[in-house]
Design a protein around this motif. Structure first.
Motif, mmCIF file in Angstrom:
data_model
loop_
_atom_site.group_PDB
_atom_site.id
_atom_site.type_symbol
_atom_site.label_atom_id
_atom_site.label_comp_id
_atom_site.label_asym_id
_atom_site.label_seq_id
_atom_site.Cartn_x
_atom_site.Cartn_y
_atom_site.Cartn_z
ATOM 1 N N GLY A 42 -10.902 37.347 103.799
ATOM 2 C CA GLY A 42 -10.187 38.335 104.600
ATOM 3 C C GLY A 42 -9.752 39.565 103.829
ATOM 4 O O GLY A 42 -9.165 40.487 104.408
ATOM 5 N N MET A 43 -10.038 39.599 102.528
ATOM 6 C CA MET A 43 -9.658 40.734 101.691
ATOM 7 C C MET A 43 -10.893 41.575 101.361
ATOM 8 O O MET A 43 -11.999 41.053 101.292
ATOM 9 C CB MET A 43 -8.987 40.252 100.397
ATOM 10 N N GLU A 44 -10.666 42.854 101.163
ATOM 11 C CA GLU A 44 -11.761 43.756 100.792
ATOM 12 C C GLU A 44 -11.502 44.337 99.415
ATOM 13 O O GLU A 44 -10.357 44.671 99.067
ATOM 14 C CB GLU A 44 -11.910 44.878 101.811
ATOM 15 N N GLY A 63 -1.763 47.170 105.266
ATOM 16 C CA GLY A 63 -2.225 46.134 104.351
ATOM 17 C C GLY A 63 -1.453 46.209 103.053
ATOM 18 O O GLY A 63 -0.601 47.087 102.863
ATOM 19 N N ILE A 64 -1.743 45.292 102.169
ATOM 20 C CA ILE A 64 -1.070 45.258 100.870
ATOM 21 C C ILE A 64 -2.122 45.091 99.779
ATOM 22 O O ILE A 64 -3.073 44.325 99.917
ATOM 23 C CB ILE A 64 -0.020 44.130 100.798
ATOM 24 N N LEU A 97 7.538 47.300 97.292
ATOM 25 C CA LEU A 97 7.910 48.136 98.436
ATOM 26 C C LEU A 97 6.887 47.990 99.553
ATOM 27 O O LEU A 97 7.239 47.992 100.737
ATOM 28 C CB LEU A 97 8.022 49.599 98.014
ATOM 29 N N ASN A 98 5.625 47.863 99.183
ATOM 30 C CA ASN A 98 4.552 47.613 100.139
ATOM 31 C C ASN A 98 4.815 46.306 100.891
ATOM 32 O O ASN A 98 4.739 46.243 102.129
ATOM 33 C CB ASN A 98 3.234 47.555 99.391
ATOM 34 N N ALA A 99 5.161 45.265 100.139
ATOM 35 C CA ALA A 99 5.461 43.963 100.745
ATOM 36 C C ALA A 99 6.672 44.054 101.661
ATOM 37 O O ALA A 99 6.684 43.521 102.777
ATOM 38 C CB ALA A 99 5.692 42.921 99.654
ATOM 39 N N LEU A 121 -7.655 44.594 95.636
ATOM 40 C CA LEU A 121 -8.015 43.805 96.803
ATOM 41 C C LEU A 121 -7.009 44.124 97.893
ATOM 42 O O LEU A 121 -5.799 44.037 97.675
ATOM 43 C CB LEU A 121 -7.964 42.310 96.475
ATOM 44 N N LEU A 122 -7.504 44.531 99.051
ATOM 45 C CA LEU A 122 -6.628 44.903 100.156
ATOM 46 C C LEU A 122 -6.544 43.758 101.160
ATOM 47 O O LEU A 122 -7.547 43.348 101.737
ATOM 48 C CB LEU A 122 -7.150 46.168 100.834
#
Length: 225
Positions: A42-44, A63-64, A97-99, A121-122
């Motif tokens: 599920g990650m790119e 996304g993170i 901060l993203n989380a 990895l996004l």
């Protein structure tokens, strides 16, 4: 013409190497294999150049990013345009901060720019929220990183509030030195410390006159620290 082989090559470039991921993020090794496979599928994989905007203040976090290599600087910008570095992210880390924005649904409150080229990895926000709620390993990773960031932020507040700029600069030079050298421009140091380039230049000249450092273009040599 875009062929099926082009599509296959494009997909292969975005595939995540499980072995590399587990080396850079060892805390995920204890996840069940099926869960880890689902996460990676599920990650790119994305590459990014140096000095690229990753997030801007007010952005929504869809996304993170989990960094495999390179580095990202997270900073605040004042009304005058002056910047102060909050923290930097390296391989094996993500942006707290993203989380926080994904968990709270709030927009990103700072700016994030790459300081060196690398790969990330996004992970989609929905997957991240699900993993946080279901797996202790993900909670341990995020909350452990949060604890370290909060400690660093408290130290930053203490420095800004209670230490003079010359003391902060001296501590910065010692912390950032590599074999007695600090490879940074005056503007980079000013951005990290939340002051102006002119102030940094003046303080460096004072240190140079007292024979504590020697300066050349892009390099500061520590002599008496």
């Amino acid at each position: 013409m875009f062929t099926v082989f082009d599509r296959v090559n494009e997909l292969m470039e975005k595939m995540v190497d499980k072995e590399k991921f587990c080396v850079v993020f060892p805390s995920f090794n204890s996840l069940p294999k099926a869960v880890l496979d689902d996460i990676l599928s599920g990650m790119e994989l994305h590459s990014y150049p140096a000095d690229a905007a990753i997030y801007s203040s007010g952005d929504r976090c869809s996304g993170i990013a989990f960094l495999l290599s390179g580095g990202i600087r997270v900073f605040k910008t004042g009304e005058t345009g002056r910047e102060i570095t909050l923290y930097e992210i390296g391989a094996g880390e993500t942006c707290i901060l993203n989380a926080s924005c994904i968990i709270s649904g709030m927009p990103y409150p700072a700016n994030a720019y790459s300081v060196s080229a690398g790969e990330m990895l996004l992970m989609p926000a929905q997957m991240f929220s699900k993993l946080i709620s279901e797996f202790e390993q993900m909670r341990d990773f995020v909350f452990g990183l949060l604890s370290r960031r909060l400690t660093a932020m408290m130290e930053l507040v203490e420095e800004v509030s209670f230490r003079s700029m010359d003391e902060r600069l001296a501590a910065y030079l010692v912390e950032k030195s590599e074999s007695g050298n600090v490879f940074a421009t005056h503007q980079k140091i000013a951005n990290d410390l939340g002051t102006s380039r002119e102030v940094v230049t003046r303080l460096l000249r004072d240190l140079e006159r007292s024979s504590k450092i020697s300066c050349s273009r892009g390099n500061i040599r520590l002599l008496a620290f």
